[in-house]
Scaffold this motif. Sequence first.
Motif, mmCIF file in Angstrom:
data_model
loop_
_atom_site.group_PDB
_atom_site.id
_atom_site.type_symbol
_atom_site.label_atom_id
_atom_site.label_comp_id
_atom_site.label_asym_id
_atom_site.label_seq_id
_atom_site.Cartn_x
_atom_site.Cartn_y
_atom_site.Cartn_z
ATOM 1 N N GLY A 100 0.774 -1.238 0.000
ATOM 2 C CA GLY A 100 0.000 0.000 0.000
ATOM 3 C C GLY A 100 0.810 1.295 0.000
ATOM 4 O O GLY A 100 0.454 2.235 -0.714
ATOM 5 N N PRO A 101 1.892 1.386 0.767
ATOM 6 C CA PRO A 101 2.599 2.670 0.834
ATOM 7 C C PRO A 101 3.188 3.060 -0.534
ATOM 8 O O PRO A 101 3.932 2.267 -1.131
ATOM 9 C CB PRO A 101 3.731 2.407 1.850
ATOM 10 C CG PRO A 101 3.235 1.268 2.681
ATOM 11 C CD PRO A 101 2.428 0.423 1.734
ATOM 12 N N PRO A 102 2.848 4.257 -1.029
ATOM 13 C CA PRO A 102 3.278 4.656 -2.368
ATOM 14 C C PRO A 102 4.788 4.540 -2.599
ATOM 15 O O PRO A 102 5.217 4.159 -3.674
ATOM 16 C CB PRO A 102 2.837 6.124 -2.456
ATOM 17 C CG PRO A 102 1.706 6.249 -1.491
ATOM 18 C CD PRO A 102 1.974 5.266 -0.401
ATOM 19 N N ARG A 103 5.586 4.824 -1.573
ATOM 20 C CA ARG A 103 7.024 4.771 -1.802
ATOM 21 C C ARG A 103 7.554 3.343 -1.926
ATOM 22 O O ARG A 103 8.667 3.125 -2.400
ATOM 23 C CB ARG A 103 7.813 5.565 -0.759
ATOM 24 C CG ARG A 103 7.537 5.209 0.684
ATOM 25 C CD ARG A 103 8.363 6.085 1.599
ATOM 26 N NE ARG A 103 9.767 5.756 1.543
ATOM 27 C CZ ARG A 103 10.340 4.765 2.242
ATOM 28 N NH1 ARG A 103 9.617 4.011 3.032
ATOM 29 N NH2 ARG A 103 11.626 4.539 2.146
ATOM 30 N N GLU A 104 6.751 2.356 -1.508
ATOM 31 C CA GLU A 104 7.118 0.966 -1.774
ATOM 32 C C GLU A 104 6.493 0.492 -3.081
ATOM 33 O O GLU A 104 7.117 -0.181 -3.890
ATOM 34 C CB GLU A 104 6.649 0.058 -0.629
ATOM 35 C CG GLU A 104 7.224 0.447 0.724
ATOM 36 C CD GLU A 104 6.686 -0.423 1.872
ATOM 37 O OE1 GLU A 104 6.291 -1.577 1.633
ATOM 38 O OE2 GLU A 104 6.673 0.078 3.011
ATOM 39 N N MET A 105 5.239 0.903 -3.274
ATOM 40 C CA MET A 105 4.458 0.422 -4.411
ATOM 41 C C MET A 105 5.011 0.909 -5.748
ATOM 42 O O MET A 105 5.170 0.140 -6.688
ATOM 43 C CB MET A 105 3.003 0.889 -4.206
ATOM 44 C CG MET A 105 1.995 0.442 -5.223
ATOM 45 S SD MET A 105 1.964 1.477 -6.701
ATOM 46 C CE MET A 105 1.098 2.928 -6.112
ATOM 47 N N LYS A 106 5.298 2.224 -5.823
ATOM 48 C CA LYS A 106 5.653 2.805 -7.123
ATOM 49 C C LYS A 106 6.934 2.231 -7.742
ATOM 50 O O LYS A 106 6.902 1.781 -8.896
ATOM 51 C CB LYS A 106 5.736 4.329 -7.013
ATOM 52 C CG LYS A 106 4.370 4.976 -6.816
ATOM 53 C CD LYS A 106 4.496 6.496 -6.738
ATOM 54 C CE LYS A 106 3.138 7.122 -6.441
ATOM 55 N NZ LYS A 106 3.220 8.594 -6.369
ATOM 56 N N PRO A 107 8.068 2.219 -7.003
ATOM 57 C CA PRO A 107 9.263 1.663 -7.660
ATOM 58 C C PRO A 107 9.100 0.185 -7.998
ATOM 59 O O PRO A 107 9.587 -0.281 -9.030
ATOM 60 C CB PRO A 107 10.383 1.879 -6.634
ATOM 61 C CG PRO A 107 9.736 2.287 -5.365
ATOM 62 C CD PRO A 107 8.362 2.783 -5.686
#
Lengths: 411, 411
Positions: free
Chosen positions: B152-159
């Motif tokens: 869920g956290p964008p900084r984990e999800m995006k990369p």
Amino acid sequence: MLHAEIIAIGSEMLTPYRTDTNSLWLTERLNSIGIEVKFKSVVGDDESILEEAIRDAMKRSEIIISTGGLGPTEDDITKKVFSRVLQRRMVLNDAVLAKIQARFARRDMKMPEINSRQALIPDRATALENNNGTAPGILMTDNKCIFVLLPGPPREMKPMFEEQVMPKLRERAGDIVLLRRQLSIFGLTESGVDERAAPIYKTYKNPTTTILFGKGQIELHLTAQAKTEAEANKLLDELSGKLEIVLGDNVFSLRNQELEEVVGELLSFKQYTLATAESCTGGLLAGRITEVPGSSEYFKEGVIAYANEAKVDLLGVPNRLIEKHGAVSPEVAEAMAIGIRRRARSTIGLGITGIAGPGGGSDEKPVGLVYIGLADEIQSSSRKFMFPGDRQFIRTLAVNAALDMIRRRIR
Amino acid sequence: MLHAEIIAIGSEMLTPYRTDTNSLWLTERLNSIGIEVKFKSVVGDDESILEEAIRDAMKRSEIIISTGGLGPTEDDITKKVFSRVLQRRMVLNDAVLAKIQARFARRDMKMPEINSRQALIPDRATALENNNGTAPGILMTDNKCIFVLLPGPPREMKPMFEEQVMPKLRERAGDIVLLRRQLSIFGLTESGVDERAAPIYKTYKNPTTTILFGKGQIELHLTAQAKTEAEANKLLDELSGKLEIVLGDNVFSLRNQELEEVVGELLSFKQYTLATAESCTGGLLAGRITEVPGSSEYFKEGVIAYANEAKVDLLGVPNRLIEKHGAVSPEVAEAMAIGIRRRARSTIGLGITGIAGPGGGSDEKPVGLVYIGLADEIQSSSRKFMFPGDRQFIRTLAVNAALDMIRRRIR
């Protein structure tokens, strides 16, 4: 406990540019009468997918709320698809048609033929009046479910739901009450709030507490569940009382008010007047202050002095002060506050000068540096801030900081 | 063309405080390789509802992406439920376990036993490395669908998505490109736009067209699908060219700009300067204009003249004009525009006066009545508006109307 779900309808809601915020407001209102939201979905202008989504929703929930897709154009499919699923004919409703025509007439316009489509209402359904737009909402029930079809624009959707739907849902919801209270906090960091508040709220299972952080302001949301409103309020009173003691005058509202509303109340109460001189915030501070109905009682005038000549000319800031310290300096912020106060003959004068970026920064005076000056009858002063983020964020934070300085000065 | 859908998982996503923004970013990335998002949903930590949602998704779409619910605790149900639907066993993956342990070791911490659960990976699935957190993602396929389980956290999800999922989807998607273009329109009603534009865009299946309406501004979103970007652009050029002809100079941008950005570009291009005098909008107009980076080049100054004395004093509006016609009148709006232009020595001066409500209205001058005056070197004029809605809406509409008047004057 009743369960609801919310379907946002419209292809634009499936683009990268739009997010469904209506459902947040609806969730808050539903929760407040003890109805839980179990599922949310977003569907494009696709009849078969919407039809499927409605059928799936009927298996899960007793209350099905849709937003959007009630406009007059071809791709507004909401009424049509719901009617098909519920096997209802669409009937032209004369009263609704007359209302839409009257709305156009009031603006000296003829109703375009296409808008008559908005007066088609499913059989055995209740049309919900729209006092802020042309599309009526729809309320209908079958054996098991309540269906509420709302327009997409929040300013049409919210009053319609509040006035015409909430009373009916409240009847159905029975005797569980969920009550929320919001402590709005300014002047502490998120971890600063948590260090003080967590040891207290963690000992409570009811109310539950959520911390929310945004734009320099922090909110503690307390949610209490009880059989009656009085009981829920008692639970909230106890916890919020304890939290207020540790958070002190950093708590600026218990009633979900904005800083500008609190400042307005304080100014009215003390019969003070206010005038503002803005540079980097470019009118946003005055804009926020005058957002409050009745602000003309206490807001006397504002000046947006972008250019140095305007600071000298309109506010009487001495030229040598700008030359010596620069336009972005504590001295100039204070002189702006003094200058606008004198010009407007107000109780309080406020001046903001800073660098919102993206250009204009230097090593000595970087983007984000803002000085806010405050002057009243007795004294004047200024404060320095270093705000993070982009232009828009820096400007918003500066406006909030200015409002909070006024609040603390008056208290 | 491939279709995707996105499921956001977690009970916090069903509160009034959280909205699913991950799906916006994912939609942008998917669209860029020609994959369309057909449906989005938000599910709480409820196994049976999630199971149903996955089954429904499999009927609609070839690509199913979930975000959230991959944490180490009991209520993180994502992997478990997807495995059950796809009838896969969960297997402890030693490599993933070692990586999680190493992550804790790097911070001199022992891995809590509970985190070993994150190393359970469904049979025949690919674990996606998480370089910014402990939860690995999952990628798996069955005969028909691709399943992507993201944290869920964008900084984990995006990369994770960008580096490990996009290349695989790009292979599958083949050579389809989706391109969007937005025509931003001001000065016509929604049905007015539709009457002119529908006969044209309805003859096109590609690009598809969606109309969006908000705060007096209307957007036509065209989406073209093609093998190459050049081809998609050609399709967009043709349709948008035809639409621009029928919509004329009501189209103010083809590049998703705000009115204030367009006005800023026009002012810069002509090397004109601007100054504003506001009453009922209370600084909002200046605030919008100065939202644009570099606006200090053309925005000279602004005055917020709430009180009559400020109109006389700061803007040189003749007292007898206010006495004769009232502060809310075409004469005063025009005099404010002339006054601020003279004071600021700007090319263009703009004045707004009106009744934003809720108080202050009368039969003769109701809430919503706004006059906007415009002055340049050669001429001055004013326009009358009757805006609907509440205080905030009236003020926003007045600001938009003022910006559009400036735009049309400069063009």
